[in-house]
Structure formats: structure tokens, C-alpha cells
Design a protein around this motif. Structure first.
Motif, PDB file in Angstrom:
ATOM      1  N   SER A   8      -8.117   5.591  -1.696  1.00 50.21           N
ATOM      2  CA  SER A   8      -7.644   4.226  -1.459  1.00 50.21           C
ATOM      3  C   SER A   8      -8.479   3.536  -0.391  1.00 50.21           C
ATOM      4  O   SER A   8      -8.771   2.334  -0.492  1.00 50.21           O
ATOM      5  CB  SER A   8      -6.167   4.249  -1.048  1.00 50.21           C
ATOM      6  OG  SER A   8      -5.360   4.788  -2.074  1.00 50.21           O
ATOM      7  N   GLY A  20      -1.070   4.114  -3.009  1.00 49.40           N
ATOM      8  CA  GLY A  20      -0.699   2.712  -3.149  1.00 49.40           C
ATOM      9  C   GLY A  20       0.227   2.440  -4.314  1.00 49.40           C
ATOM     10  O   GLY A  20       0.405   1.285  -4.715  1.00 49.40           O
ATOM     11  N   TYR A  55       0.470  -4.624   4.019  1.00 47.34           N
ATOM     12  CA  TYR A  55       0.433  -3.786   2.821  1.00 47.34           C
ATOM     13  C   TYR A  55       1.120  -4.485   1.648  1.00 47.34           C
ATOM     14  O   TYR A  55       0.778  -4.274   0.493  1.00 47.34           O
ATOM     15  CB  TYR A  55       1.111  -2.456   3.121  1.00 47.34           C
ATOM     16  CG  TYR A  55       0.796  -1.368   2.130  1.00 47.34           C
ATOM     17  CD1 TYR A  55      -0.453  -0.762   2.127  1.00 47.34           C
ATOM     18  CD2 TYR A  55       1.728  -0.935   1.206  1.00 47.34           C
ATOM     19  CE1 TYR A  55      -0.763   0.243   1.231  1.00 47.34           C
ATOM     20  CE2 TYR A  55       1.431   0.064   0.307  1.00 47.34           C
ATOM     21  CZ  TYR A  55       0.194   0.649   0.328  1.00 47.34           C
ATOM     22  OH  TYR A  55      -0.113   1.648  -0.566  1.00 47.34           O
TER      23      TYR A  55
END
Length: 547
Positions: free
Chosen positions: A425, A357, A509
């Protein structure tokens, strides 16, 4: 005349390989499909020299210029030193047939065994034994005569091919294909003499030498051929006798020096290079249209696509020169290995950064993620060094199999390591989805991460497992489908990753949580994702509604 002078390919004395990567890069690929192997103090009993797929009129030339053996027992009836030529119809992996310990291949007939070249040092001769019904597999002493560069009558020389038993010598036309002629006696059926030929073995300064060439005379003899050297005196551990050997091998098909499975690779790599280039240009255009949502990782993905395209371009050019000359251009080979090294490092770094990320939702890597990068990057450097060494060395070199095992092991470790940031994540988003009050956005990102995890798993599975199984299953001339599957899977993985993480405003996202939309979306998201049970929703008025 020496082999290097006759061919004009060996320039200077043999080069001793050093440990430096730069030296390996400069010498990489200089032999190509014209192999020259020199071993000193070798103790192995079996040496696999090469594997090559031959079409009709393909030729194999072998020149054993130096063979120095230890003390031999004179009472032995069957020679224990020599070459074997075997054929495998589907996949090079099947060429390794299990054998009993201390079992000499020169004294045993196998289902894949075609020809044995038994070196009899006592009588100074080489016995050629053919197995099976190989009517159109022609064997001749000496090497093929050179094609004259200027028209004129051929000059007789030591490389001229003499007549052997019932088979007439082979000739070469101007275009390169080999034309084999067989006498009337050979056309009527194989004779005893054709089954067991005898070649002269020369002795000079305690060193043996001889040469021969093989012609694939019909489609029935087409296939994947393996040439091995055996010294059965070294089968028993603790009784090995060091020996020295220097051999030069030429392999050629009518279309050039490439194996049957490698002939389509020039066009394949060129087409795939164009596809990756088009994908990179399209990705840059997307970034230019969405500058507000573009992060550094997006430009890293673009650099990966262009690096992959350039690497495939140099790989394609290398195969073109190998096919026409038997070896690539050294400068282009160096460029290919440099871009291959950059591509491998960028690929694993990009996958790990996306999985962690970085740049999307955070700009600092955790300690665990830093350790992953500290492992992946050095391993990728080691994997690329192993790849360069394998491409630079001959298949029969002592350390070739060691570097091959290192490359396979390091590649598996890297593939497993890059999955850890994605798993971390996913766990982080699972914990955050029920505690930070932003369930809708967190669960949407969680779903995206799970899709990315499955995509990475499929990419590894197709390029590491399915591709190898395909290479084993298909016939020898279709083994280029292995490279097609690998490159096609890589392109698909790039496209899917770019689509999932494109710089768009509606990408979950990249989407910022909106308080007004959270209450409306939460019921549907929690119901679809299976997180409804045991959770409650807090209203803005201060009341609590049980779900």
C-alpha cells in the motif's frame, strides 16, 4: 494406597492423546500444576520435567511409580540414572546450560546444581547428594501427609513421612503452609549424613519406584527450580536403551499451586480484560456517533477487542482454579482456547485488512493480498493448535519441544507476512502521489500508512523480543512483567490503531479529495514531504508553473 487414590485427582486411566483438535480441547489443562507424565519406549538421555518458582515453605513432591530400565552394567561404580534439582535465579532460559557430548550430569557438579537423586538399582537405594551450602533445603522420603477434611486424630498410613537422619519430618497446618522443624543437631551445622541421605528403592514386577518431597525452608533457598530426569546410558547415539517411566509431581507455594511468577497473573488478566472491554465499549460508541463514515472493518476491530477481553477473562479464571485446586475447570479451559483461537485469527486478519486498505479505499483484494490471507489464516490455525498442544501436554513429553518450536516459527512467519500488505500500500500511494493529480490526499494517506507500519513493527518488537529479554533479565518472582508488557503493548497497539483509523470526517484515510482545496494544500504538502524537486503544477487555466 495409589497416588491417584490418595490425591483424588486422577480420575480413570491415563488418556492416550489423539490427533483430533477436539480431543485436545477437552483434555486441555486437566493436569495444571499437578503433573503426571507417562513415557513408554523413551530413548532421551535428559528429560526436563518441570520448572517452578518457590517461595519460603513451598513444597515439591515427586512420586516415581514406575521405572523400567534396560540391561544395566554391574561394574559401574556411580549410578547413571536419577533426578537432578537445579536452581536458576533469573529466567528459565538460563536453565539450559551447555554441556559436552556424552557428559553425564549425574557425574558432574554444576554451579546451579543443588541436589542429585542417584538411583542405585544394584543396592536398591537412592543416594541423595546435596551440593553447596543448602541448610534450609529439606529433603524427606515419601509424600506429604494429607490434610484431614474432618477434625480428628491423624490416621497412620503409608504416606506418613518418616524421620530422616538429623531432620525431623515436616507437617502441614490447616491453612496450607508447610512448617519445617529441625533438630538441635541440624541447627548446629550440616553434617555428613545431612549431605548424603539414602532413600529406599522398591522393586516390584521388574519396576522400580520411590517417592520424596522437598521443603523450601528459608528465603535464602527461594528461587526458580528445575527438576530433570537423566538416563546417562542413552548419551551415546546408536546405543540407546528404551525405558518406561511414570512420575507424578506436585508443586505448591504457601498461597496455592501457582509458581511465584504466576501468582499475580489472575489479577493482571482480570484487569487487562476490563481494559479491553472498556476500549471495545468506547469504540462501539464512537461508531454509533459516526454512522456515515463507518465501514465493515470498524466492526471487525470492535469484535477483536471484545474477543480479546473474553479470552483474558477465561485465562484469569483458569489461573484462579489452578491456584486453588491445582488444575483448571475443563469447560472453562475449552472456552479459553476457543476464544484464544478466534482472537489470534481476528488480530492478524484485521492488521492485514487495514494494511491493504480494504473497505476504506477499495472493496476488492488483489491476487497478492489474497495469497497473504491464504497463508496467514492456516498458519494461525496451526499456531493455535501448537499452543493448545503445549498447554495440554507435560513439559517432559517427547513432542513438547517440537510443538514449542513450531509455535515460535509459525508466529514469526505470521508477523513477517502481515507486513507485506502495508508495504504494498505504501508503494502504491508513492506511485499515485505523482500521477493521479491528487497529491495532497495521497501524501496524507501515505504518511498515515507509514505511521501504521511503524506501529506494527513496534508492536511485534515489544511483544516478541523485548518481552523475552525482560523475562530473562528480571528475578524469578518478577517474571510476570513479561505478560504485563505483552498485554500492555497489545492494548496500546489497539488504541493507536483505533485513533489513526477512527470513522471521522477529518481522517485523511477516509477523506475524499476536494478540487478546490487541492491547489491550496499542494505546495505545503509537497514541501513537507520532500516531493518538491522535479515536479510541476498544472493550473486550471491550462498554463504550467514550474516549482
Amino acid at each position: 494406597m495409589a497416588v491417584s487414590e490418595r490425591r483424588g485427582l486422577a480420575r480413570g486411566s491415563p488418556v492416550e492423546w489423539g490427533p483430533r483438535l477436539l480431543l485436545l480441547l477437552l483434555l486441555a489443562g486437566c493436569s495444571g500444576r499437578i503433573h503426571r507424565l507417562t513415557l513408554t519406549g523413551e530413548k532421551r538421555a535428559d528429560i526436563q520435567l518441570n520448572s517452578f518458582g518457590f517461595y519460603t515453605n513451598g513444597t515439591l513432591e515427586v512420586d516415581l511409580s514406575l521405572l523400567q530400565l534396560g540391561p544395566q552394567k554391574t561394574e559401574e561404580k556411580t549410578p547413571l540414572v536419577g533426578f537432578s534439582l537445579t536452581r536458576v535465579r533469573s529466567g528459565s532460559v538460563l536453565s539450559y546450560s551447555p554441556q559436552e557430548p556424552y557428559d553425564c550430569p549425574l557425574q558432574k557438579n554444576s554451579s546451579n546444581l543443588l541436589v542429585l537423586f542417584l538411583i542405585n538399582t544394584k543396592d536398591l537405594q537412592v543416594q541423595v547428594r546435596k551440593y553447596g551450602d543448602q541448610k534450609k533445603l529439606f529433603i524427606f522420603p515419601g509424600l506429604l501427609p494429607e490434610v484431614p477434611s474432618n477434625p480428628g486424630p491423624p490416621k497412620p498410613g503409608p504416606s506418613a513421612t518418616p524421620k530422616v537422619d538429623s531432620v525431623a519430618p515436616s507437617t502441614i497446618n490447616k491453612d496450607g503452609p508447610v512448617l519445617s522443624t529441625v533438630s538441635q543437631e541440624s541447627q548446629q551445622g550440616p553434617s555428613r549424613k545431612d549431605k548424603e541421605l539414602v532413600l529406599d528403592l522398591n522393586l516390584h514386577d521388574n519396576s522400580y519406584n520411590f517417592s520424596f518431597h522437598v521443603v523450601i525452608g528459608s528465603r535464602a533457598e527461594e528461587g526458580q527450580y528445575n527438576l530433570n530426569f537423566h538416563n546417562c546410558h542413552n548419551l551415546i547415539p546408536g546405543r540407546e536403551q528404551p525405558f518406561n517411566i511414570s512420575v507424578m509431581i506436585w508443586e505448591k507455594n504457601p498461597e496455592g499451586f501457582l509458581s511465584a511468577a504466576e501468582i499475580p497473573l489472575f489479577k493482571l488478566y482480570m484487569v487487562m480484560s476490563t481494559c479491553f472491554l472498556a476500549a471495545g465499549i468506547f469504540w462501539v460508541s464512537v461508531l454509533c456517533r459516526n454512522t456515515y463514515n463507518v465501514f465493515k472493518i470498524h466492526w471487525l476491530m470492535a469484535a477483536l477487542a471484545f474477543t480479546k477481553s473474553i479470552s483474558l477473562l477465561f485465562h484469569s479464571i483458569n489461573y484462579y482454579f489452578i491456584n486453588s485446586q491445582g488444575h483448571p475447570i475443563e469447560g472453562l479451559a475449552v472456552m479459553h482456547y476457543i476464544t484464544h483461537l478466534l482472537k489470534g485469527a481476528l488480530l492478524f486478519i484485521t492488521i492485514a485488512l487495514i494494511g491493504s486498505g480494504w473497505a476504506f479505499v477499495k472493496y476488492v483484494l488483489s491476487d497478492k493480498e489474497k495469497k497473504v490471507f491464504g497463508i496467514v489464516i492456516p498458519l494461525q490455525v496451526l499456531a493455535n493448535v501448537a499452543y493448545i498442544v503445549m498447554e495440554s501436554r507435560e513439559e517432559g513429553a517427547s513432542d513438547y519441544r517440537l510443538w514449542k518450536e513450531i509455535l515460535f516459527l509459525v508466529d514469526l512467519i505470521c508477523c513477517g507476512t502481515i507486513l507485506f500488505p502495508v508495504v504494498w500500500s505504501i508503494r502504491h500511494l508513492q506511485d499515485a502521489s505523482g500521477t493521479d493529480g491528487k497529491v495532497a490526499v495521497s501524501l496524507a494517506k501515505l504518511k498515515l500508512f507509514r505511521h501504521y507500519y511503524v506501529t506494527v513493527i513496534c508492536y511485534i518488537y515489544f511483544t516478541r523480543i523485548i518481552a523475552i529479554l525482560l523475562q530473562v533479565a528480571v528475578p524469578f518472582q518478577w517474571q510476570w512483567l513479561y505478560q504485563l508488557l505483552v498485554e500492555g503493548s497489545t492494548l496500546t497497539f489497539f488504541v493507536l490503531t483505533g485513533y489513526k483509523f477512527q470513522p471521522a470526517g477529518d481522517n485523511p484515510y477516509l477523506q475524499l479529495p476536494q478540487e478546490d482545496e487541492e491547489d491550496v494544500q499542494m505546495d505545503q504538502v509537497m514541501t513537507d514531504s520532500g516531493f518538491r524537486e522535479g515536479l510541476s503544477k498544472v493550473n486550471k487555466a491550462g498554463g504550467r508553473e514550474l516549482l
